[in-house]
Enzyme design. Structure first.
Site, PDB file in Angstrom:
ATOM      1  N   SER A 139      21.004 -21.540 -16.122  1.00 58.72           N
ATOM      2  CA  SER A 139      21.006 -21.877 -17.673  1.00 58.72           C
ATOM      3  C   SER A 139      20.225 -23.398 -17.579  1.00 58.72           C
ATOM      4  O   SER A 139      20.462 -23.936 -16.843  1.00 58.72           O
ATOM      5  CB  SER A 139      22.283 -21.711 -18.337  1.00 58.72           C
ATOM      6  OG  SER A 139      22.260 -22.253 -19.745  1.00 58.72           O
ATOM      7  N   TYR A 163      16.129 -23.058 -23.290  1.00 59.89           N
ATOM      8  CA  TYR A 163      16.065 -23.405 -24.399  1.00 59.89           C
ATOM      9  C   TYR A 163      14.840 -24.484 -25.041  1.00 59.89           C
ATOM     10  O   TYR A 163      14.593 -25.256 -23.972  1.00 59.89           O
ATOM     11  CB  TYR A 163      17.489 -24.135 -24.996  1.00 59.89           C
ATOM     12  CG  TYR A 163      18.544 -23.489 -24.812  1.00 59.89           C
ATOM     13  CD1 TYR A 163      18.623 -22.230 -25.712  1.00 59.89           C
ATOM     14  CD2 TYR A 163      19.596 -23.665 -24.148  1.00 59.89           C
ATOM     15  CE1 TYR A 163      20.007 -21.600 -25.496  1.00 59.89           C
ATOM     16  CE2 TYR A 163      20.626 -22.934 -24.076  1.00 59.89           C
ATOM     17  CZ  TYR A 163      20.928 -21.883 -24.819  1.00 59.89           C
ATOM     18  OH  TYR A 163      22.034 -20.931 -24.647  1.00 59.89           O
ATOM     19  N   THR A 189      14.960 -18.076 -24.499  1.00 59.39           N
ATOM     20  CA  THR A 189      16.257 -17.923 -25.541  1.00 59.39           C
ATOM     21  C   THR A 189      15.718 -18.335 -26.983  1.00 59.39           C
ATOM     22  O   THR A 189      15.452 -19.498 -27.039  1.00 59.39           O
ATOM     23  CB  THR A 189      17.451 -18.415 -25.013  1.00 59.39           C
ATOM     24  OG1 THR A 189      17.586 -17.929 -23.590  1.00 59.39           O
ATOM     25  CG2 THR A 189      18.730 -17.981 -25.778  1.00 59.39           C
ATOM     26  N   LYS A 279      14.712 -13.571 -24.647  1.00 60.65           N
ATOM     27  CA  LYS A 279      16.285 -13.341 -24.750  1.00 60.65           C
ATOM     28  C   LYS A 279      16.702 -13.634 -26.566  1.00 60.65           C
ATOM     29  O   LYS A 279      16.573 -14.542 -26.612  1.00 60.65           O
ATOM     30  CB  LYS A 279      16.855 -13.951 -23.965  1.00 60.65           C
ATOM     31  CG  LYS A 279      18.473 -13.600 -23.767  1.00 60.65           C
ATOM     32  CD  LYS A 279      19.344 -14.451 -22.805  1.00 60.65           C
ATOM     33  CE  LYS A 279      20.491 -14.095 -22.479  1.00 60.65           C
ATOM     34  NZ  LYS A 279      21.584 -14.554 -23.470  1.00 60.65           N
ATOM     35  N   HIS A 303      23.970 -12.787 -27.637  1.00 63.90           N
ATOM     36  CA  HIS A 303      24.357 -14.125 -26.958  1.00 63.90           C
ATOM     37  C   HIS A 303      25.995 -13.914 -26.778  1.00 63.90           C
ATOM     38  O   HIS A 303      26.632 -14.813 -26.831  1.00 63.90           O
ATOM     39  CB  HIS A 303      24.301 -15.443 -27.968  1.00 63.90           C
ATOM     40  CG  HIS A 303      24.065 -16.692 -26.963  1.00 63.90           C
ATOM     41  ND1 HIS A 303      22.977 -17.123 -26.950  1.00 63.90           N
ATOM     42  CD2 HIS A 303      24.909 -17.238 -26.392  1.00 63.90           C
ATOM     43  CE1 HIS A 303      23.003 -18.346 -26.097  1.00 63.90           C
ATOM     44  NE2 HIS A 303      24.329 -18.595 -25.686  1.00 63.90           N
ATOM     45  N   GLY A 336      28.862  -7.411 -23.635  1.00 63.31           N
ATOM     46  CA  GLY A 336      29.862  -6.307 -23.565  1.00 63.31           C
ATOM     47  C   GLY A 336      30.058  -5.587 -22.392  1.00 63.31           C
ATOM     48  O   GLY A 336      30.948  -4.895 -22.225  1.00 63.31           O
TER      49      GLY A 336
END
Length: 421
Positions: A139, A163, A189, A279, A303, A336
């Site tokens: 990340s 980002y 993202t 993403k 997210h 999930g």
């Protein structure tokens, strides 16, 4: 009364055969991980071993946490349709994604502030991913440098999640560093224009870096190992944050730029030499547009439910997107996933690949590198078992006929327009 049954005293030799005791495991980490059979088991261990604020940062989502709950429920609300008399004596779980093989149809998703969960952080994740033959994603808000992740996974596939920051040169510099370090895929993202309302963090007073308060001290008493690790290992460093001191939401709002657009995507595409994924895609229309502008693939994601609560469920969106973009465009899905069967269902309904975030972090918090290895082992076993029971030998044999998505949330019929006066 039972009659005709002869009884006898057990023979000592027969008793000895029954009295086979397992050798005790002296390593406490190995012992506790050995009891974990599911990702939920790892979550329970992680909660027991991690301070509340750090655990809740991982476990929680935005506002009422509806998006996360719905995403997990969507995977539970499926029905498998196994074939019969279709032997699958061996199962091949490998797949090709973005031009290279992965031993399993999932990779490790980007997670921020990872060393706050457990001190081994991204090094444990990257090392475990490399050993398993799957991609690892670092990340922008990671707590291990690009170069150190490469060192932890020198021969594996490393991806970088980007980002677009208010200070664009920070983002451009990170992309250049990742390319120079041999990262092969950039994950652009687009769903974090501002921070979502992560209420658990606010209620816990969770800040970066963690602050010692009366509450955190009381919570730390039964978990001294976490604070010992935190206080005796190198200070947290963030490649993209020049200063810290505030809640996660405050840091994100200070760093992120809500004005990002397709123009920013064009700049990053010119800058990045490898594959590019977008993403945070949550509509069919955006999926088609991104295919048409020529990115290499998309990640259907809300997210992890951590941004817009009540956002679309990526798993529900998947079949519609696959039908709209065609078979030759890379579509991934996250949010999930807690079981290997979830991954099999996603592949059957059109996903080329999946990403795990919390499942990886539960393993990390439960046992560092060994815990991440355990996460991968659990998911691999569940994938193999599900495929074998469906009667398929390879991922390419999976198709929509193997899965039905059961309906729990059904949209209301379109209402006629109403004139307001």
């Amino acid at each position: 009364m039972m009659s005709g049954i002869q009884r006898q005293f057990p023979k000592p030799a027969e008793l000895l055969e029954l009295m086979q005791f397992k050798k005790p495991e002296l390593n406490s980490r190995t012992r506790r991980l050995g009891k974990a059979l599911t990702i939920d088991d790892l979550r329970i261990i992680a909660k027991r071993r991690t301070p509340k604020a750090a655990f809740d940062y991982t476990d929680g989502a935005a506002e009422g946490e509806l998006s996360l709950a719905r995403a997990r429920q969507a995977f539970k609300d499926i029905e498998f349709h196994p074939g019969i008399l279709a032997p699958a004596p061996s199962v091949d779980t490998s797949c090709e994604v973005l031009g290279a093989r992965s031993a399993l149809p999932f990779g490790i998703a980007p997670t921020g502030f990872t060393r706050l969960m457990q001190t081994e952080g991204e090094v444990a994740g990257a090392g475990a991913a490399g050993a398993a033959g799957i991609p690892f994603t670092l990340s922008t808000l990671g707590t291990t440098s690009i170069e150190d992740v490469r060192a932890a996974n020198p021969d594996g596939r490393n991806w970088f999640q980007l980002y677009v920051m208010r200070e664009r040169e920070i983002s451009y510099g990170l992309a250049r560093r990742a390319a120079d370090a041999g990262f092969d895929t950039l994950m652009f993202t687009v769903d974090t224009l501002i921070a979502g309302a992560r209420l658990r963090d606010k209620r816990n007073g969770f800040s970066i870096p963690p602050q010692l308060t009366l509450g955190t001290i009381v919570n730390a008493i039964p978990r001294p190992w976490w604070w010992i690790d935190f206080l005796t290992t190198p200070t947290l460093e963030f490649a993209s944050l020049s200063s810290t001191g505030g809640t996660v939401g405050e840091l994100l709002n200070a760093a992120m730029d809500p004005t990002i657009s397709f123009a920013d995507l064009d700049i990053i595409r010119e800058l990045w030499p490898g594959k590019i994924l977008v993403k945070g895609v949550q509509t069919v229309a955006d999926s088609v547009r991104l295919r048409d502008v020529g990115v290499d693939g998309i990640v259907l994601s809300n997210h992890g439910g951590r941004q817009l609560d009540r956002a679309p469920i990526p798993f529900h969106l998947l079949p519609k997107v696959r039908a709209a973009v065609g078979e030759d465009f890379t579509v991934m899905v996250d949010t999930g996933i807690m079981n290997g069967a979830d991954i099999v269902a996603a592949v059957a309904l059109g996903a080329d690949f999946t990403l795990i975030g919390r499942a990886y972090l539960y393993g990390l918090m439960a046992g560092g590198r060994e815990g991440v290895d355990k996460t991968i082992e659990i998911l691999r076993t569940e994938i193999e078992r599900t495929m074998a029971l469906l009667g398929v030998s390879s991922l390419t044999e999976l198709g929509p006929h193997h899965v039905t998505q059961l309906t729990r949330l059904v949209p209301l019929p379109d209402c006629p327009s109403v004139q307001h006066t």
